[in-house]
Enzyme design. Structure first.
Site, PDB file in Angstrom:
ATOM      1  N   HIS A 158       0.840  -1.202   0.000  1.00  0.00           N
ATOM      2  CA  HIS A 158       0.000   0.000   0.000  1.00  0.00           C
ATOM      3  C   HIS A 158       0.875   1.253   0.000  1.00  0.00           C
ATOM      4  O   HIS A 158       2.097   1.158   0.158  1.00  0.00           O
ATOM      5  CB  HIS A 158      -0.957  -0.001   1.209  1.00  0.00           C
ATOM      6  CG  HIS A 158      -0.272   0.066   2.534  1.00  0.00           C
ATOM      7  ND1 HIS A 158      -0.191  -0.999   3.398  1.00  0.00           N
ATOM      8  CD2 HIS A 158       0.387   1.075   3.145  1.00  0.00           C
ATOM      9  CE1 HIS A 158       0.472  -0.652   4.475  1.00  0.00           C
ATOM     10  NE2 HIS A 158       0.852   0.609   4.340  1.00  0.00           N
TER      11      HIS A 158
HETATM   12  P1  TYD Z   1      -2.136  -2.966   7.421  1.00  0.00           P
HETATM   13  O1  TYD Z   1      -1.597  -1.591   7.535  1.00  0.00           O
HETATM   14  O2  TYD Z   1      -2.997  -3.295   6.251  1.00  0.00           O
HETATM   15  O3  TYD Z   1      -0.948  -4.034   7.492  1.00  0.00           O
HETATM   16  P2  TYD Z   1       0.226  -4.295   6.455  1.00  0.00           P
HETATM   17  O4  TYD Z   1       0.121  -3.251   5.390  1.00  0.00           O
HETATM   18  O5  TYD Z   1       1.453  -4.211   7.272  1.00  0.00           O
HETATM   19  O6  TYD Z   1       0.041  -5.670   5.895  1.00  0.00           O
HETATM   20  O7  TYD Z   1      -2.913  -3.279   8.760  1.00  0.00           O
HETATM   21  C1  TYD Z   1      -3.447  -4.569   9.022  1.00  0.00           C
HETATM   22  C2  TYD Z   1      -4.657  -4.404   9.919  1.00  0.00           C
HETATM   23  O8  TYD Z   1      -4.300  -3.769  11.152  1.00  0.00           O
HETATM   24  C3  TYD Z   1      -5.755  -3.548   9.304  1.00  0.00           C
HETATM   25  O9  TYD Z   1      -7.000  -4.159   9.602  1.00  0.00           O
HETATM   26  C4  TYD Z   1      -5.668  -2.241  10.025  1.00  0.00           C
HETATM   27  C5  TYD Z   1      -5.077  -2.596  11.365  1.00  0.00           C
HETATM   28  N1  TYD Z   1      -4.223  -1.527  11.912  1.00  0.00           N
HETATM   29  C6  TYD Z   1      -4.684  -0.755  12.966  1.00  0.00           C
HETATM   30  O10 TYD Z   1      -5.818  -0.927  13.453  1.00  0.00           O
HETATM   31  N2  TYD Z   1      -3.877   0.220  13.483  1.00  0.00           N
HETATM   32  C7  TYD Z   1      -2.648   0.449  12.980  1.00  0.00           C
HETATM   33  O11 TYD Z   1      -1.928   1.356  13.475  1.00  0.00           O
HETATM   34  C8  TYD Z   1      -2.171  -0.348  11.877  1.00  0.00           C
HETATM   35  C9  TYD Z   1      -0.816  -0.139  11.276  1.00  0.00           C
HETATM   36  C10 TYD Z   1      -3.000  -1.328  11.391  1.00  0.00           C
END
Ligand code: TYD
Length: 139
Positions: free
Chosen positions: A55
């Site tokens: 992302h």
């Molecule tokens: P995401 O940022 O999509 O993870 P990555 O890109 O590292 O694979 O986040 C995964 C899940 O965690 C998503 O449902 C959102 C949640 N999340 C939070 O609630 N708070 C946060 O600070 C972060 C980074 C993620």
């Protein structure tokens, strides 16, 4: 940050305080990193072969650190790609907003520590690569 490029990322060598009992790295807002930290999160227990973080963010700036173990941070500005292999707890990558990132090649036990300039905001994410490409071309 529609105009940011991979060349705006910086590999930071963070200070290391050595003590007989081990090392300490301290990070202060506005000194070792160019923003005020509003949130800290960390990725851990990443299964072997898994990749994370496909992302971009519109506003969020981050510093990414391998607090333990190692992983690769792949950054893409829509034109140029750049990979940082992080494997030392005193090295970090500063990433401005507007860059696509992926994390992969996690070693077992790796911890990816992220210092973030904003609180969590789902609306700040661009999760589709095609949308990211459009966003970068709308300058
Ligand atoms: P995401 O940022 O999509 O993870 P990555 O890109 O590292 O694979 O986040 C995964 C899940 O965690 C998503 O449902 C959102 C949640 N999340 C939070 O609630 N708070 C946060 O600070 C972060 C980074 C993620």
């Amino acid at each position: 940050m529609k105009r940011s490029t991979v060349f705006n990322c910086t590999l930071l060598q963070l200070p290391r305080i050595s003590t007989p009992g081990g090392n300490i790295t301290a990070i202060n807002n506005g000194i070792e990193i160019p923003f005020d930290v509003q949130r800290v999160y960390y990725l851990y227990d990443v299964p072997g072969g898994e990749s994370r973080g496909g992302h971009a963010h519109k506003i969020l700036e981050q510093v990414i650190i391998a607090a333990s173990g190692s992983f690769d941070l792949q950054i893409d500005d829509g034109k140029v790609k750049r990979t940082f292999t992080l494997s030392r707890p005193y090295m970090g990558v500063y990433m401005p907003a507007g860059l696509w990132r992926e994390l992969d090649n996690f070693s077992s036990g790796a911890i990816c520590l992220v210092l973030a300039s904003e609180e969590y905001d789902a609306a700040d994410y661009i999760r589709e690569y095609s949308e990211f490409k459009n966003y970068k071309h709308e300058v």
